[in-house]
Design a protein around this motif. Sequence first.
Motif, PDB file in Angstrom:
ATOM      1  N   ARG A 152      13.192  32.441   5.600  1.00 38.14           N
ATOM      2  CA  ARG A 152      12.598  32.518   6.933  1.00 38.14           C
ATOM      3  C   ARG A 152      13.436  31.811   7.987  1.00 38.14           C
ATOM      4  N   ASN A 153      14.326  30.924   7.547  1.00 37.55           N
ATOM      5  CA  ASN A 153      15.204  30.247   8.499  1.00 37.55           C
ATOM      6  C   ASN A 153      16.518  29.922   7.822  1.00 37.55           C
ATOM      7  N   ASP A 181       8.635  26.105   5.931  1.00 42.38           N
ATOM      8  CA  ASP A 181       8.026  27.367   6.325  1.00 42.38           C
ATOM      9  C   ASP A 181       7.267  27.890   5.117  1.00 42.38           C
ATOM     10  N   GLN A 229       8.722  30.863   3.057  1.00 42.25           N
ATOM     11  CA  GLN A 229      10.076  30.761   2.520  1.00 42.25           C
ATOM     12  C   GLN A 229      10.012  30.186   1.113  1.00 42.25           C
ATOM     13  N   THR A 278       0.965  26.698   0.630  1.00 39.97           N
ATOM     14  CA  THR A 278       1.194  26.028   1.901  1.00 39.97           C
ATOM     15  C   THR A 278       0.862  24.549   1.788  1.00 39.97           C
TER      16      THR A 278
END
Length: 475
Positions: free
Chosen positions: A165-166, A172, A175, A312
């Motif tokens: 994602r980055n 994130d 990710q 998460t």
Amino acid sequence: MRQALTGFVSKSSFSLKAIMIAVLAVTVIAADVASALAARSSAIVIDAKTGKVLYSADANGRRYPASLTKMMTLYLTFEAMAKGRITRNTPVPFSAHASAEAPTKLGVRAGSSVPVEIAILSIVTKSANDSATALGELLGGSEDNFARMMTAKARQLGMNGTVFRNANGLPDPGQFTTAHDMAMLGIALREHYPQYYGYFSQRSFLYGRQRINGHNRLLGRIKGVDGIKTGYTRASGFNLVSSVADGDRRLVAVVMGGTSGRSRDNQMASLITTYMPRTSTRGNGNLIAKAGGDNPIKALAKVFLPKQDAPTPDDKPVTDDTVVASADDSQDDSQQVAEETKPVLQVKKVKTVAVAAMAPAPKAEQATSQAVTAYAEPTTAAPAIDPVKTSSVPSGWVVQVASSPTKSGAEALLDKTSKQAPKVLADASGFTVAFDNDGTTYYRARFGGFGSKDAAWKACDALKRKKISCYAVQQ
């Protein structure tokens, strides 16, 4: 009336207290679950010459990559260098977004730039988040588009359990990766770009007057360790990918979810000591097929990018090794590596200059009912960068090694030559040039980046001593 009111208040207080207790219990349970996910470790050891898995512990379990993400950022950077799209000296502009990334970072001001080589060194040593983001924006037009490119490249390399994602690995929830996939990426970095792999063994470098030290404490501590990358967030735990070469033996090992930097390093050291003697001295080491083509984003037509497909964390994790790992590891002086035992690469600090902002990525294209941004071609970029969809044609003296009726064939010849003579071509960039012969298109396989006729001739002579046909020509 008073008794009734008192009873009502008493019951309300009791109900409120019960609700608070229930909420607290749920919160504690959620925190325990998140903690358990972070604490679950996984590991894998692979013989890097045969591909045999020597050890595996939940190697396909989903984990947060943290700064291991930067391995893919560097893979795509090396790919761009090898294809001549950028050079070691290409300016990397730092946008406001890149400059504002959380530490650890190089600390370049928004609107300024540093050469590609400094960005690379800051990533392999300091794990600089701002440099990773800046490189992603340079190569992808935007970090979001670059993340799509990273995921597409992961699929092409067979990393089917990974989504990026980055560019830097900052937290994130969407990710994720696996120990198995990170091992594949570690092997691919060495196999596909041996001319740049030496960056991973750099333990420190000088940026102006500032000495920047690395996080990988196994460098110099364990015989044969030559990289690759550490990583940490609170949600991921302590991660490490190590490559080891000892004589004719090679292995790649991954440890993810360590409870501390020290325990992670000790586990890795134990795996290396145990399994290195079991690796083969035979095999060519070509285990990961190199993804072809100039547009890895096309692979995303079959890639579904979930937004909430990884556990998460209940709070925003602390970022990177220096926040916690340095505090933990510094307690054990026996693990500290004397930086003086290895020459320090000195890099002159380049005066930062204002650069134009990168143009936004083109409008998204539809692919499998999901918008997928096309491979970006910035309309404003550093002068040294060739547009992504075209072949870069360096000027000056070049060395031609072969020609092929297909572009992919010419690129394969470039890759093969780079592996056969990594030291000779360490500062060269491979590229292809199309030409017409009696109505048929062929592709020349050439290496550029030589500063003079003598340098090109000298390189060609060195290649000939390795039985590689070539000739130097001014382009």
